[in-house]
Design a protein around this motif. Sequence first.
Motif, PDB file in Angstrom:
ATOM      1  N   THR A 494       0.833  -1.192   0.000  1.00  0.00           N
ATOM      2  CA  THR A 494       0.000   0.000   0.000  1.00  0.00           C
ATOM      3  C   THR A 494       0.874   1.250   0.000  1.00  0.00           C
ATOM      4  OG1 THR A 494      -0.129   0.040   2.422  1.00  0.00           O
ATOM      5  CG2 THR A 494      -1.828  -1.202   1.242  1.00  0.00           C
ATOM      6  N   GLY A 495       0.301   2.344  -0.464  1.00  0.00           N
ATOM      7  CA  GLY A 495       1.036   3.597  -0.491  1.00  0.00           C
ATOM      8  C   GLY A 495       0.095   4.782  -0.604  1.00  0.00           C
ATOM      9  N   GLU A 496       0.598   5.961  -0.286  1.00  0.00           N
ATOM     10  CA  GLU A 496      -0.151   7.211  -0.417  1.00  0.00           C
ATOM     11  C   GLU A 496       0.704   8.219  -1.156  1.00  0.00           C
ATOM     12  OE1 GLU A 496      -1.363   8.631   3.355  1.00  0.00           O
ATOM     13  OE2 GLU A 496      -2.723   6.961   3.776  1.00  0.00           O
ATOM     14  N   ARG A 497       0.108   8.873  -2.138  1.00  0.00           N
ATOM     15  CA  ARG A 497       0.863   9.825  -2.964  1.00  0.00           C
ATOM     16  C   ARG A 497       0.047  11.099  -3.150  1.00  0.00           C
ATOM     17  NH1 ARG A 497       3.860   8.261  -8.691  1.00  0.00           N
ATOM     18  NH2 ARG A 497       5.693   9.547  -8.275  1.00  0.00           N
ATOM     19  N   ASP A 498       0.703  12.244  -2.959  1.00  0.00           N
ATOM     20  CA  ASP A 498       0.069  13.535  -3.163  1.00  0.00           C
ATOM     21  C   ASP A 498       0.493  14.119  -4.508  1.00  0.00           C
ATOM     22  OD1 ASP A 498      -1.163  13.479  -0.634  1.00  0.00           O
ATOM     23  OD2 ASP A 498       0.669  14.213   0.310  1.00  0.00           O
ATOM     24  N   GLY A 499      -0.267  15.096  -4.959  1.00  0.00           N
ATOM     25  CA  GLY A 499       0.060  15.758  -6.210  1.00  0.00           C
ATOM     26  C   GLY A 499      -0.523  17.151  -6.262  1.00  0.00           C
ATOM     27  N   ALA A 500       0.053  17.987  -7.098  1.00  0.00           N
ATOM     28  CA  ALA A 500      -0.442  19.343  -7.324  1.00  0.00           C
ATOM     29  C   ALA A 500      -0.352  19.642  -8.807  1.00  0.00           C
ATOM     30  CB  ALA A 500       0.375  20.355  -6.523  1.00  0.00           C
ATOM     31  N   LEU A 532       3.720  14.831  -9.099  1.00  0.00           N
ATOM     32  CA  LEU A 532       3.361  13.821  -8.120  1.00  0.00           C
ATOM     33  C   LEU A 532       4.512  13.658  -7.134  1.00  0.00           C
ATOM     34  CD1 LEU A 532       1.776  11.085 -10.439  1.00  0.00           C
ATOM     35  CD2 LEU A 532       0.644  12.990  -9.281  1.00  0.00           C
ATOM     36  N   SER A 533       4.200  13.562  -5.866  1.00  0.00           N
ATOM     37  CA  SER A 533       5.231  13.492  -4.840  1.00  0.00           C
ATOM     38  C   SER A 533       5.897  12.124  -4.833  1.00  0.00           C
ATOM     39  CB  SER A 533       4.619  13.768  -3.464  1.00  0.00           C
ATOM     40  OG  SER A 533       3.742  12.709  -3.105  1.00  0.00           O
ATOM     41  N   VAL A 544       9.993   2.034  -3.978  1.00  0.00           N
ATOM     42  CA  VAL A 544      10.078   3.449  -3.642  1.00  0.00           C
ATOM     43  C   VAL A 544      10.061   4.247  -4.939  1.00  0.00           C
ATOM     44  CG1 VAL A 544      11.455   5.245  -2.543  1.00  0.00           C
ATOM     45  CG2 VAL A 544      11.408   2.944  -1.559  1.00  0.00           C
ATOM     46  N   TYR A 545       9.191   5.252  -5.024  1.00  0.00           N
ATOM     47  CA  TYR A 545       9.046   6.073  -6.225  1.00  0.00           C
ATOM     48  C   TYR A 545       9.545   7.490  -5.962  1.00  0.00           C
ATOM     49  CZ  TYR A 545       5.994   2.429  -8.137  1.00  0.00           C
ATOM     50  OH  TYR A 545       5.494   1.244  -8.600  1.00  0.00           O
ATOM     51  N   LYS A 546      10.235   8.059  -6.928  1.00  0.00           N
ATOM     52  CA  LYS A 546      10.664   9.451  -6.838  1.00  0.00           C
ATOM     53  C   LYS A 546       9.567  10.366  -7.377  1.00  0.00           C
ATOM     54  CE  LYS A 546      14.935  10.567  -7.617  1.00  0.00           C
ATOM     55  NZ  LYS A 546      16.253  10.796  -8.256  1.00  0.00           N
ATOM     56  N   ASN A 547       9.767  11.676  -7.219  1.00  0.00           N
ATOM     57  CA  ASN A 547       8.839  12.649  -7.794  1.00  0.00           C
ATOM     58  C   ASN A 547       8.673  12.391  -9.286  1.00  0.00           C
ATOM     59  OD1 ASN A 547       9.505  13.679  -5.240  1.00  0.00           O
ATOM     60  ND2 ASN A 547       8.986  15.744  -5.888  1.00  0.00           N
ATOM     61  N   GLN A 548       7.464  12.616  -9.778  1.00  0.00           N
ATOM     62  CA  GLN A 548       7.191  12.458 -11.200  1.00  0.00           C
ATOM     63  C   GLN A 548       6.531  13.719 -11.742  1.00  0.00           C
ATOM     64  OE1 GLN A 548       4.817   9.030 -12.241  1.00  0.00           O
ATOM     65  NE2 GLN A 548       4.689   9.595 -14.402  1.00  0.00           N
ATOM     66  N   ILE A 549       7.059  14.224 -12.843  1.00  0.00           N
ATOM     67  CA  ILE A 549       6.518  15.414 -13.507  1.00  0.00           C
ATOM     68  C   ILE A 549       5.716  14.963 -14.724  1.00  0.00           C
ATOM     69  CG2 ILE A 549       7.049  17.594 -14.632  1.00  0.00           C
ATOM     70  CD1 ILE A 549       7.725  17.496 -11.651  1.00  0.00           C
ATOM     71  N   PHE A 584       0.600  16.776 -28.044  1.00  0.00           N
ATOM     72  CA  PHE A 584       2.053  16.935 -28.119  1.00  0.00           C
ATOM     73  C   PHE A 584       2.694  16.841 -26.730  1.00  0.00           C
ATOM     74  CE2 PHE A 584       0.044  21.112 -28.054  1.00  0.00           C
ATOM     75  CZ  PHE A 584       0.711  21.774 -27.015  1.00  0.00           C
ATOM     76  N   SER A 585       2.035  16.126 -25.826  1.00  0.00           N
ATOM     77  CA  SER A 585       2.557  15.975 -24.467  1.00  0.00           C
ATOM     78  C   SER A 585       3.890  15.225 -24.499  1.00  0.00           C
ATOM     79  CB  SER A 585       1.577  15.193 -23.594  1.00  0.00           C
ATOM     80  OG  SER A 585       0.304  15.791 -23.592  1.00  0.00           O
ATOM     81  N   PRO A 586       4.892  15.705 -23.783  1.00  0.00           N
ATOM     82  CA  PRO A 586       6.161  14.985 -23.718  1.00  0.00           C
ATOM     83  C   PRO A 586       6.020  13.731 -22.859  1.00  0.00           C
ATOM     84  CG  PRO A 586       6.215  16.856 -22.233  1.00  0.00           C
ATOM     85  CD  PRO A 586       4.915  16.955 -22.997  1.00  0.00           C
ATOM     86  N   SER A 587       6.966  12.821 -23.002  1.00  0.00           N
ATOM     87  CA  SER A 587       6.972  11.618 -22.176  1.00  0.00           C
ATOM     88  C   SER A 587       7.196  11.997 -20.713  1.00  0.00           C
ATOM     89  CB  SER A 587       8.063  10.654 -22.640  1.00  0.00           C
ATOM     90  OG  SER A 587       7.833  10.246 -23.976  1.00  0.00           O
ATOM     91  N   SER A 588       6.620  11.204 -19.840  1.00  0.00           N
ATOM     92  CA  SER A 588       6.788  11.408 -18.402  1.00  0.00           C
ATOM     93  C   SER A 588       7.605  10.255 -17.838  1.00  0.00           C
ATOM     94  CB  SER A 588       5.421  11.481 -17.711  1.00  0.00           C
ATOM     95  OG  SER A 588       5.566  11.621 -16.319  1.00  0.00           O
ATOM     96  N   ASP A 589       8.685  10.571 -17.134  1.00  0.00           N
ATOM     97  CA  ASP A 589       9.588   9.553 -16.601  1.00  0.00           C
ATOM     98  C   ASP A 589       9.231   9.228 -15.157  1.00  0.00           C
ATOM     99  OD1 ASP A 589      10.980   9.431 -18.967  1.00  0.00           O
ATOM    100  OD2 ASP A 589      12.517  10.857 -18.345  1.00  0.00           O
ATOM    101  N   ALA A 590       8.986   7.951 -14.910  1.00  0.00           N
ATOM    102  CA  ALA A 590       8.753   7.457 -13.549  1.00  0.00           C
ATOM    103  C   ALA A 590      10.000   6.708 -13.090  1.00  0.00           C
ATOM    104  CB  ALA A 590       7.537   6.541 -13.518  1.00  0.00           C
ATOM    105  N   THR A 591      10.550   7.092 -11.960  1.00  0.00           N
ATOM    106  CA  THR A 591      11.774   6.489 -11.425  1.00  0.00           C
ATOM    107  C   THR A 591      11.445   5.765 -10.125  1.00  0.00           C
ATOM    108  OG1 THR A 591      13.122   8.235 -12.406  1.00  0.00           O
ATOM    109  CG2 THR A 591      14.133   6.917 -10.676  1.00  0.00           C
ATOM    110  N   TYR A 592      11.922   4.543  -9.994  1.00  0.00           N
ATOM    111  CA  TYR A 592      11.566   3.704  -8.859  1.00  0.00           C
ATOM    112  C   TYR A 592      12.711   2.743  -8.557  1.00  0.00           C
ATOM    113  CZ  TYR A 592      10.521   0.973 -13.000  1.00  0.00           C
ATOM    114  OH  TYR A 592      10.618   0.372 -14.224  1.00  0.00           O
ATOM    115  N   ARG A 593      12.643   2.120  -7.392  1.00  0.00           N
ATOM    116  CA  ARG A 593      13.643   1.135  -6.986  1.00  0.00           C
ATOM    117  C   ARG A 593      13.052   0.265  -5.890  1.00  0.00           C
ATOM    118  NH1 ARG A 593      15.687   2.417  -1.957  1.00  0.00           N
ATOM    119  NH2 ARG A 593      15.410   4.592  -1.280  1.00  0.00           N
ATOM    120  N   TYR A 594      13.687  -0.876  -5.668  1.00  0.00           N
ATOM    121  CA  TYR A 594      13.327  -1.683  -4.511  1.00  0.00           C
ATOM    122  C   TYR A 594      13.772  -0.973  -3.241  1.00  0.00           C
ATOM    123  CZ  TYR A 594      12.008  -5.909  -7.112  1.00  0.00           C
ATOM    124  OH  TYR A 594      11.377  -6.819  -7.913  1.00  0.00           O
TER     125      TYR A 594
END
Length: 706
Positions: A494-500, A532-533, A544-549, A584-594
């Motif tokens: 489970t997880g909780e993520r905020d965004g603005a 996204l936080s 674990v996920y890093k910030n995503q734009i 024409f939206s650019p790609s969004s990079d999601a970065t994560y790790r164990y």
Amino acid sequence: MALKNLCSVFIVLLFSFSLFFSKAIAEPTFVQSKSLDSNFYLGLNFNNDGTKMYTVNAGASDAVIEYILTTPYDISTAIVNNTKGVSRGGSTQATQVVFNKDGTKMFIVNHAAPKKTVDYYSLSTAFDVSTATRDGEYSIAGQEQRANSIAFNNDGTRMVVAGVGNDSQVRIHEYSLSTGFDLSSTVTHLNTQDLISFQNHIDGVTFNYDGTKMYTITYMNKDGTEAQDLMNQFKLTTPYDVSTLSLEGTYTVSSVSGDSREVVFSNDGSKMFIIDDDNDKVHEFNLSCNWSVIDGACDDPITTSNEGKDILSSIESQTATAKQIVIHATTPVLNRMYWLRRHRANDKLSNQNIKFNFSNSMMASLSKVVPVSNKTNEVLDKLSDNWSFWSEGSVSIGKTGDTSTSSSKDISSKGITIGMDKKISKNKLYGYALRLGRDRVDVGSSGSWLDTTSNSLSFYGTFPQNDERFIEGILGIGTLKTDTLRKTTLNYHTGERDGAQVFGSINYFTIHEKEKFNFAPNLRIDLSYTELSKYRETGSTALVYKNQIIETGMISTGFTVSDVLDFDSLTFKPNGGLEIGLDFSPSSDATYRYLSETTEYTKSIDQDSKNIRANIGFDLITEDGLSIMTIYERNQSNNSHSDTLYLGFGYIPDNNSEYALTFDNDKASLNYNRDLNGFDIKMSSNYNFMGEIPDYGANLEISNKF
């Protein structure tokens, strides 16, 4: 000075301890052991979902013992269910048992001379060894003196046998099968790979879910002593081709302290099991990253079988939801301004609407739009210096099919928008809108989901160039909060993520009228920026996920046409439109790790696409106030399409009647008021159509003033 040195030593020790600890948690964690009866156990396996366990007794009488597990892959719940003898006389000494994918075939590898065979059986009931019937054998005498273990690839066209010839021969033999899992078909010996440079003995061999990793286990040290139990983890550049192996690392199974004979994994790679014939036990371990027992040798979790498809689908869903929330926030405002253009000559501009929208990218869908009377209590129009109030609710459902890398998605969304605007002149106004929404995405079939609540505030306005040219603008900000659940066979994460987010839309259009015919070309640009936080999941094998734009951009151009045809008792208004859009939206990079690893992985989510949208429909209005509206819309993009049919029914009452339809959470309500010869008649009805027990109510009230 002494204090400074002491602090330095303390910091070094603390840093060293943290390094040691971080490495330790990346290795398997011992959970528990299951004691078996005193016998000579060499083989171990499970069925597909971990509800059955199988051990091989190579003692006085060779047999496969079947256990029922009341909790999948929890060996403490294992209870003996069946036993199947597999001895064929002499010194058979069965050492491992494996099954085909559906459990209708069973294979036993025989260790001792003179057999040197792989025996194969048919099971009339899947994974029930009591129903096994021996069909035949395949001899490996030409390649191996003492076979210890056997494994197949996923479709059964590749068989791997592990064994030892003498003290200088530790070998893996590979065979191809012309028919999967059929040793009576053409079987060809492909190659032999000697592992003597890695280990002195081999007892067990198995693979990860796709054959890109191979694991061997032995109770011996590299020098031939029996002081330790060792596992080797290999990387295969070509799946199931052991000639392409390279050693990733060696793991010492210190918690076993016996003779480790076989190693197997749960179907999602989050658990490992080892059978020990010295203590007659099965040992259970948790892994901190799937399919790896070596620190720093974890793979990208997206590449780990069906779980990886759910992970990618979750990332795609979070990216798409952020984009959809912006659309949900701007669409009611655009609808409001379109409604105002149609009624720009009116003074009373308050309206209440609810829209039901059903969309599916794979098939045609039906949408029902239920408009309500534009007439409301005149008091609303007098509030706050002639501000007009309006609201619009929406409910949508949809589905995105799965792909080779991503799981399917069932999507639902609902929300309500409350707005107020002020008319400056016939063609100019500005206003504010607040939207509260909730989006739910069910990922795949395992029970994973995302639940997002969002709030947005928009400022909008219409700025006419003249009576025929207009610019509409929207500028808004929003917040979102996402609760996530990623479910595997054994774990809940489970997880909780905020965004603005901030968003805007500019729509330029012109209106060309000739008598009652209306032609309106337009050009619109929509932009948004969402952050996204970072967040982390709970549970074993957590990510674990890093910030995503997420940046989005869409340019659309098209036109709408409409006409008015008056007849004696009705008015017919045909309309149609065509719009071409370029995302024409650019790609969004999601970065994560164990959580247990420092290696990060990045997945780029493509968002750009092209689409064309066409619609045709009509409005039919009778002289007694009944109106019918229908629109058919086709939306085609690069790799998907949707067909939507809108149906609407309305009634415009006389000056003595009022009615309104509202949607609040899961409840729909209809209210009707009428002044009949001095009597006030009020009727109301509500229906909770989403509750487990639907709630329906109706009320009638008649009053008069004397």
